[in-house]
Motif scaffolding. Sequence first.
Motif, PDB file in Angstrom:
ATOM      1  N   GLY A 319     -51.526   2.595  25.384  1.00 27.10           N
ATOM      2  CA  GLY A 319     -52.769   2.773  26.111  1.00 27.10           C
ATOM      3  C   GLY A 319     -52.646   3.766  27.238  1.00 27.10           C
ATOM      4  O   GLY A 319     -51.598   4.374  27.459  1.00 27.10           O
ATOM      5  N   TYR A 320     -53.734   3.908  27.983  1.00 20.60           N
ATOM      6  CA  TYR A 320     -53.852   4.951  28.996  1.00 20.60           C
ATOM      7  C   TYR A 320     -52.967   4.682  30.205  1.00 20.60           C
ATOM      8  O   TYR A 320     -52.223   5.543  30.655  1.00 20.60           O
ATOM      9  CB  TYR A 320     -55.319   5.054  29.425  1.00 20.60           C
ATOM     10  N   PHE A 321     -53.055   3.488  30.775  1.00 19.56           N
ATOM     11  CA  PHE A 321     -52.303   3.171  31.991  1.00 19.56           C
ATOM     12  C   PHE A 321     -51.592   1.841  31.763  1.00 19.56           C
ATOM     13  O   PHE A 321     -52.073   0.774  32.157  1.00 19.56           O
ATOM     14  CB  PHE A 321     -53.246   3.100  33.195  1.00 19.56           C
ATOM     15  N   VAL A 322     -50.456   1.901  31.094  1.00 21.12           N
ATOM     16  CA  VAL A 322     -49.749   0.707  30.631  1.00 21.12           C
ATOM     17  C   VAL A 322     -48.693   0.297  31.658  1.00 21.12           C
ATOM     18  O   VAL A 322     -47.833   1.104  32.031  1.00 21.12           O
ATOM     19  CB  VAL A 322     -49.116   0.960  29.255  1.00 21.12           C
ATOM     20  N   LEU A 323     -48.774  -0.944  32.102  1.00 21.54           N
ATOM     21  CA  LEU A 323     -47.897  -1.448  33.152  1.00 21.54           C
ATOM     22  C   LEU A 323     -46.754  -2.264  32.554  1.00 21.54           C
ATOM     23  O   LEU A 323     -46.991  -3.274  31.880  1.00 21.54           O
ATOM     24  CB  LEU A 323     -48.690  -2.339  34.115  1.00 21.54           C
ATOM     25  N   PRO A 324     -45.497  -1.848  32.778  1.00 21.74           N
ATOM     26  CA  PRO A 324     -44.370  -2.678  32.333  1.00 21.74           C
ATOM     27  C   PRO A 324     -44.384  -4.031  33.046  1.00 21.74           C
ATOM     28  O   PRO A 324     -44.763  -4.121  34.221  1.00 21.74           O
ATOM     29  CB  PRO A 324     -43.147  -1.846  32.745  1.00 21.74           C
ATOM     30  N   ILE A 325     -43.977  -5.063  32.324  1.00 21.81           N
ATOM     31  CA  ILE A 325     -43.928  -6.416  32.877  1.00 21.81           C
ATOM     32  C   ILE A 325     -42.476  -6.757  33.198  1.00 21.81           C
ATOM     33  O   ILE A 325     -41.632  -6.877  32.299  1.00 21.81           O
ATOM     34  CB  ILE A 325     -44.499  -7.447  31.895  1.00 21.81           C
ATOM     35  N   LEU A 326     -42.176  -6.896  34.485  1.00 23.77           N
ATOM     36  CA  LEU A 326     -40.849  -7.315  34.937  1.00 23.77           C
ATOM     37  C   LEU A 326     -40.845  -8.822  35.112  1.00 23.77           C
ATOM     38  O   LEU A 326     -41.708  -9.376  35.801  1.00 23.77           O
ATOM     39  CB  LEU A 326     -40.517  -6.633  36.267  1.00 23.77           C
ATOM     40  N   HIS A 327     -39.877  -9.463  34.473  1.00 19.53           N
ATOM     41  CA  HIS A 327     -39.768 -10.919  34.614  1.00 19.53           C
ATOM     42  C   HIS A 327     -38.323 -11.303  34.881  1.00 19.53           C
ATOM     43  O   HIS A 327     -37.471 -11.205  34.012  1.00 19.53           O
ATOM     44  CB  HIS A 327     -40.262 -11.647  33.356  1.00 19.53           C
ATOM     45  N   ARG A 328     -38.055 -11.655  36.123  1.00 28.45           N
ATOM     46  CA  ARG A 328     -36.750 -12.201  36.519  1.00 28.45           C
ATOM     47  C   ARG A 328     -35.576 -11.387  35.969  1.00 28.45           C
ATOM     48  O   ARG A 328     -34.689 -11.910  35.300  1.00 28.45           O
ATOM     49  CB  ARG A 328     -36.643 -13.663  36.108  1.00 28.45           C
ATOM     50  N   GLY A 329     -35.611 -10.097  36.230  1.00 23.66           N
ATOM     51  CA  GLY A 329     -34.471  -9.249  35.891  1.00 23.66           C
ATOM     52  C   GLY A 329     -34.550  -8.536  34.570  1.00 23.66           C
ATOM     53  O   GLY A 329     -33.640  -7.767  34.235  1.00 23.66           O
ATOM     54  N   GLU A 330     -35.623  -8.749  33.816  1.00 25.00           N
ATOM     55  CA  GLU A 330     -35.751  -8.087  32.518  1.00 25.00           C
ATOM     56  C   GLU A 330     -37.158  -7.517  32.361  1.00 25.00           C
ATOM     57  O   GLU A 330     -38.122  -8.038  32.937  1.00 25.00           O
ATOM     58  CB  GLU A 330     -35.464  -9.069  31.379  1.00 25.00           C
ATOM     59  N   LEU A 331     -37.249  -6.461  31.565  1.00 22.07           N
ATOM     60  CA  LEU A 331     -38.552  -5.894  31.206  1.00 22.07           C
ATOM     61  C   LEU A 331     -38.959  -6.510  29.877  1.00 22.07           C
ATOM     62  O   LEU A 331     -38.380  -6.217  28.836  1.00 22.07           O
ATOM     63  CB  LEU A 331     -38.467  -4.373  31.117  1.00 22.07           C
ATOM     64  N   LYS A 332     -39.955  -7.395  29.912  1.00 22.66           N
ATOM     65  CA  LYS A 332     -40.255  -8.239  28.761  1.00 22.66           C
ATOM     66  C   LYS A 332     -41.558  -7.902  28.055  1.00 22.66           C
ATOM     67  O   LYS A 332     -41.914  -8.538  27.063  1.00 22.66           O
ATOM     68  CB  LYS A 332     -40.270  -9.709  29.185  1.00 22.66           C
ATOM     69  N   GLY A 333     -42.295  -6.925  28.552  1.00 24.18           N
ATOM     70  CA  GLY A 333     -43.543  -6.584  27.890  1.00 24.18           C
ATOM     71  C   GLY A 333     -44.264  -5.497  28.654  1.00 24.18           C
ATOM     72  O   GLY A 333     -43.727  -4.886  29.585  1.00 24.18           O
ATOM     73  N   ARG A 334     -45.510  -5.267  28.243  1.00 29.27           N
ATOM     74  CA  ARG A 334     -46.343  -4.254  28.891  1.00 29.27           C
ATOM     75  C   ARG A 334     -47.799  -4.629  28.663  1.00 29.27           C
ATOM     76  O   ARG A 334     -48.125  -5.305  27.690  1.00 29.27           O
ATOM     77  CB  ARG A 334     -46.016  -2.869  28.344  1.00 29.27           C
ATOM     78  N   LEU A 335     -48.655  -4.191  29.580  1.00 29.22           N
ATOM     79  CA  LEU A 335     -50.078  -4.473  29.394  1.00 29.22           C
ATOM     80  C   LEU A 335     -50.895  -3.254  29.799  1.00 29.22           C
ATOM     81  O   LEU A 335     -50.527  -2.495  30.687  1.00 29.22           O
ATOM     82  CB  LEU A 335     -50.517  -5.724  30.158  1.00 29.22           C
ATOM     83  N   ASP A 336     -52.001  -3.089  29.107  1.00 31.43           N
ATOM     84  CA  ASP A 336     -52.945  -2.008  29.402  1.00 31.43           C
ATOM     85  C   ASP A 336     -54.141  -2.639  30.091  1.00 31.43           C
ATOM     86  O   ASP A 336     -54.764  -3.566  29.542  1.00 31.43           O
ATOM     87  CB  ASP A 336     -53.354  -1.322  28.094  1.00 31.43           C
TER      88      ASP A 336
END
Length: 404
Positions: A319-336
């Motif tokens: 997507g256009y402005f996709v935000l990485p999801i940081l969860h307790r020391g790991e990058l576990k997903g992304r959301l638009d």
Amino acid sequence: MEQKRSISLQAARYLHLAAQGLLRTPAKARYDDLMRVIRQMALLQIDTIHVVARSPYLVLFSRLGDYPPAWLEQALASGVLFEYWAHEACFVPREDYPLLRHRMLEPERLGWKYNAQWVAAHQAEIAELLAHIAQRGPVKAADFTSEKNSPSGWWAWKPHKRHLENLFSAGELMVVGRHNFQRVYDLRSRVMPDWQDALHSLSEAEAVNEMLMKSARSLGIFREGWLPDYYRLKRAPLKSFIATAQASGAIVPVEVETLGELWLHAGLLPLLEKPLSATHSALLSPFDPVVWDRKRARELFSFDYRIECYTPEAKRKYGYFVLPILHRGELKGRLDAKMARKAGQLVIKNIWLEETTRVTKPFLDDIQHAISRFARWQGANNVIIEQAPDALLARWQRQWSLTE
């Protein structure tokens, strides 16, 4: 000779996040914390896209939690920050001005950021503009009218905008504030009256060495090849820097599970004396230092992330402005996502989780809390999810209120 330390991949991730100020849940922010976290990162990249929140504010929110965005403008106006080309356009602590001054003195080396032919062809108009600023004070591009029937697009900036940007790249003008996020320019001689190149400038070699050291400190743990990108260094003497930094004890080699030998900044050594853990979960900006180097994010976090806002829509994977999801020391997903400001809604167009992400109740609670915290900071009253994995929608409602 001290034996090389061996650490897990997870520990390496924790060390990097500790260096970046993203390991622990932040306490209530104070104004002084703003400069503390910017100095920790060394620089704060600027981007004007505001479909959710403009990137520099979001990068700060990820580290500070709820804070007044006006703090950033306040810091710029007070002079503790300045703007220049570092990674890209960045807010930089004032004390680091000497590191970048050599770029201003040879702006022709900045590529598209400086147009020597334009400057040569418009010397009279540029001189008039400088005289206008000297007599009447700071200006912004919007203060000048545009020519009628001029083509649109960034390549067709009106003449005064081009003059201002070239003078900025050459260090003749500095940004002294922002009005609706538009740059306000003033003469460098007025902003930094005591600066003298002959007395205060560093040689390019000295500046590059210091930028490499700051990059090492801000990354915390790194491969040799990860260093130049931080300040976009094209000619960096990496081998001699590593040898000198190791000899001085500023960095030490560590063996990292699956990654082999990396370098650790000595300032993080105390963290190895006790077990590391991460408590912080946050949404990251696409221009966050943790993810702006795609290769580094892929190697260190097994997270393949690409900024797609400048990619044609048909070619975007997410997507256009996709935000990485940081969860307790790991990058576990992304959301638009986007902020529907008039409706007071944070609209999540889609969420994607990494294949290795386990959808547990603690994970869902943490991420929902991180989303809610961010949405409230943006002034939203509720969150709407348009698309998400079934495992999330089984636990989350498609809409939740932030006012209850």
